[in-house]
Motif scaffolding. Structure first.
Motif, PDB file in Angstrom:
ATOM      1  N   ALA A  48       0.809  -1.153   0.014  1.00  0.00           N
ATOM      2  CA  ALA A  48       0.065   0.003   0.006  1.00  0.00           C
ATOM      3  C   ALA A  48       1.041   1.207  -0.101  1.00  0.00           C
ATOM      4  N   GLN A  49       1.813   1.231   0.855  1.00  0.00           N
ATOM      5  CA  GLN A  49       2.775   2.293   0.869  1.00  0.00           C
ATOM      6  C   GLN A  49       3.461   2.452  -0.342  1.00  0.00           C
ATOM      7  N   ALA A  50       4.000   1.341  -0.903  1.00  0.00           N
ATOM      8  CA  ALA A  50       4.637   1.352  -2.190  1.00  0.00           C
ATOM      9  C   ALA A  50       3.793   2.091  -3.177  1.00  0.00           C
ATOM     10  N   SER A  51       2.694   1.534  -3.290  1.00  0.00           N
ATOM     11  CA  SER A  51       1.821   2.268  -4.308  1.00  0.00           C
ATOM     12  C   SER A  51       1.499   3.729  -4.304  1.00  0.00           C
ATOM     13  N   LYS A  52       1.436   4.023  -3.209  1.00  0.00           N
ATOM     14  CA  LYS A  52       1.263   5.529  -2.888  1.00  0.00           C
ATOM     15  C   LYS A  52       2.726   6.266  -3.263  1.00  0.00           C
ATOM     16  N   MET A  53       3.896   5.665  -3.281  1.00  0.00           N
ATOM     17  CA  MET A  53       4.917   6.162  -3.557  1.00  0.00           C
ATOM     18  C   MET A  53       4.972   6.279  -5.226  1.00  0.00           C
ATOM     19  N   GLN A  54       4.689   5.037  -5.577  1.00  0.00           N
ATOM     20  CA  GLN A  54       4.774   5.062  -7.161  1.00  0.00           C
ATOM     21  C   GLN A  54       3.709   6.122  -7.663  1.00  0.00           C
ATOM     22  N   TYR A  58      12.276   6.250  -0.880  1.00  0.00           N
ATOM     23  CA  TYR A  58      11.033   5.447  -1.487  1.00  0.00           C
ATOM     24  C   TYR A  58      11.456   4.130  -1.295  1.00  0.00           C
ATOM     25  N   TRP A  59      11.790   3.746   0.079  1.00  0.00           N
ATOM     26  CA  TRP A  59      12.215   2.537   0.611  1.00  0.00           C
ATOM     27  C   TRP A  59      11.127   1.435   0.312  1.00  0.00           C
ATOM     28  N   ALA A  60       9.794   1.837   0.528  1.00  0.00           N
ATOM     29  CA  ALA A  60       8.523   0.767   0.346  1.00  0.00           C
ATOM     30  C   ALA A  60       8.449   0.518  -1.089  1.00  0.00           C
ATOM     31  N   LEU A  61       8.448   1.556  -1.902  1.00  0.00           N
ATOM     32  CA  LEU A  61       8.470   1.122  -3.574  1.00  0.00           C
ATOM     33  C   LEU A  61       9.717   0.455  -4.035  1.00  0.00           C
ATOM     34  N   ASN A  62      10.864   0.675  -3.544  1.00  0.00           N
ATOM     35  CA  ASN A  62      12.042   0.250  -3.878  1.00  0.00           C
ATOM     36  C   ASN A  62      11.966  -1.522  -3.439  1.00  0.00           C
ATOM     37  N   ASP A  63      11.706  -1.870  -2.154  1.00  0.00           N
ATOM     38  CA  ASP A  63      11.661  -3.075  -1.855  1.00  0.00           C
ATOM     39  C   ASP A  63      10.740  -3.937  -2.247  1.00  0.00           C
ATOM     40  N   GLY A 119      10.440   1.817  -8.960  1.00  0.00           N
ATOM     41  CA  GLY A 119      11.120   0.901  -7.692  1.00  0.00           C
ATOM     42  C   GLY A 119      12.708   0.983  -8.324  1.00  0.00           C
ATOM     43  N   GLN A 120      13.359   1.206  -7.361  1.00  0.00           N
ATOM     44  CA  GLN A 120      14.963   1.007  -7.474  1.00  0.00           C
ATOM     45  C   GLN A 120      15.665   0.069  -6.590  1.00  0.00           C
ATOM     46  N   ALA A 121      16.391  -0.642  -6.848  1.00  0.00           N
ATOM     47  CA  ALA A 121      17.415  -1.362  -5.868  1.00  0.00           C
ATOM     48  C   ALA A 121      18.797  -1.089  -5.687  1.00  0.00           C
TER      49      ALA A 121
END
Length: 323
Positions: A103-109, A126-131, A166-168
């Motif tokens: 959910a947090q990743a989607s907000k960041m995206q 953007y840690w949540a999106l990245n992970d 997302g980035q690693a």
């Protein structure tokens, strides 16, 4: 005498890599991510269980341990499970990361129109999106390794569609893009080919190139060498430009020029493969590129010393001249 050096290098240096410990270049930086990410509050099953739970099946090699439940911890554990070909553990860690942070990743995206840029700290925000993006990529890799192509494609496509930006983190100092890597894997599936780039580290790509050379698989050598050049040639050129002589102060100092070492070694391997295939012009081009562009590269012999691809390339050129 024509092929003696090539045979010697394959036999002696076939496991050559320029890092004593295998760098997990695909793993997320735990330290940096931990600084940026709050400690999550476990929900649902996690709130009622200890951090260590029973493995989901008898096939799991070790009990699942979610640690502190951080996304960085979960993805790091997933990478470790992938390296062990432990698909059950991969799914346990990645699904936990996704369930806690999607959910947090989607907000960041949604808040991005392109890949985040700027300082490392800006991208780590953007840690949540990245992970989560990384978790889907790891899932795809696990499924692909298990020849579960439909599941692999589903994971890759989910990453590309919903978590594109997302980035690693590469521990050597930069970010890579899981969505781009996922598209590459989808293209390979569609083409009916399968090349395993592992964690995309230069050391692992070179090891795979050595193995392909030993198997007399020219196409695989080209694939692994080209991937090494694509990812690391620019960094290798910067390292080459910074030198006026071979690094000699210590083994650690020499290893610090890892990109230069691996790119030079990769091109030497390509020269060997072309020479073995009777493609003299292509072999000459590869050997000359080692000498002209990556002269100060060095390759680690597991026996305990470094050898110089440019010197070996010069000797091979002499052999070709006598053909």
């Amino acid at each position: 005498m024509k092929k003696w050096l090539g045979v010697l290098f394959i036999a002696t240096f076939g496991l050559c890599a320029n890092n004593v410990s295998a760098d997990d270049q695909a793993a997320v930086s735990v330290t940096k991510m931990a600084e940026a990410q709050p400690v999550p509050v476990p929900q649902g099953d996690a709130a009622q269980a200890s951090a260590t739970v029973d493995a989901p099946s008898m096939a799991v090699k070790e009990p699942i341990n979610f640690g502190d439940y951080r996304s960085s911890t979960l993805t790091t554990k997933a990478w470790g499970a992938l390296a062990q070909n432990d698909i059950e553990s991969v799914l346990a860690y990645t699904n936990k990361c996704i369930s806690l942070y999607a959910a947090q990743a989607s907000k960041m995206q949604t808040g991005l129109k392109d890949y985040a840029t700027g300082s490392n700290d800006e991208i780590f925000k953007y840690w949540a999106l990245n992970d989560v993006a990384t978790s889907y990529y790891i899932q795809g890799e696990a499924y692909r390794a298990a020849n579960m192509k439909d599941e692999a494609k589903e994971a890759y496509n989910k990453l590309i569609k919903d978590y594109t930006f997302g980035q690693a983190w590469d521990p050597k100092g930069w970010f890579w893009k899981p969505a781009a890597a996922a598209q590459e894997k989808l293209d390979m599936i569609a083409a009916g080919v399968s090349y395993d780039f592992g964690d995309y580290s230069s050391s692992q790509l070179v090891q795979k190139a050595w193995s392909a050379l030993a198997a007399n698989d020219l196409k695989a050598v080209e694939v692994y060498v080209n991937k090494t050049l694509e990812l690391y040639a620019s960094k290798a050129k910067d390292m080459q430009a910074s030198l006026k002589e071979y690094p000699w102060e210590s083994k650690e100092k020499t290893f610090s020029y890892w990109a230069l070492n691996d790119v030079g070694t990769a091109l030497f391997i390509e020269g060997e493969a072309y020479q073995n295939a009777g493609r003299k012009d292509d072999a000459t081009k590869a050997y000359k590129r080692v000498i002209n562009e990556f002269f100060y590269s060095q390759c680690w012999d597991p026996g305990g010393w470094f050898w110089k691809p440019s010197e070996a390339a010069q000797q091979k050129l002499g052999e070709l001249d006598n053909v």
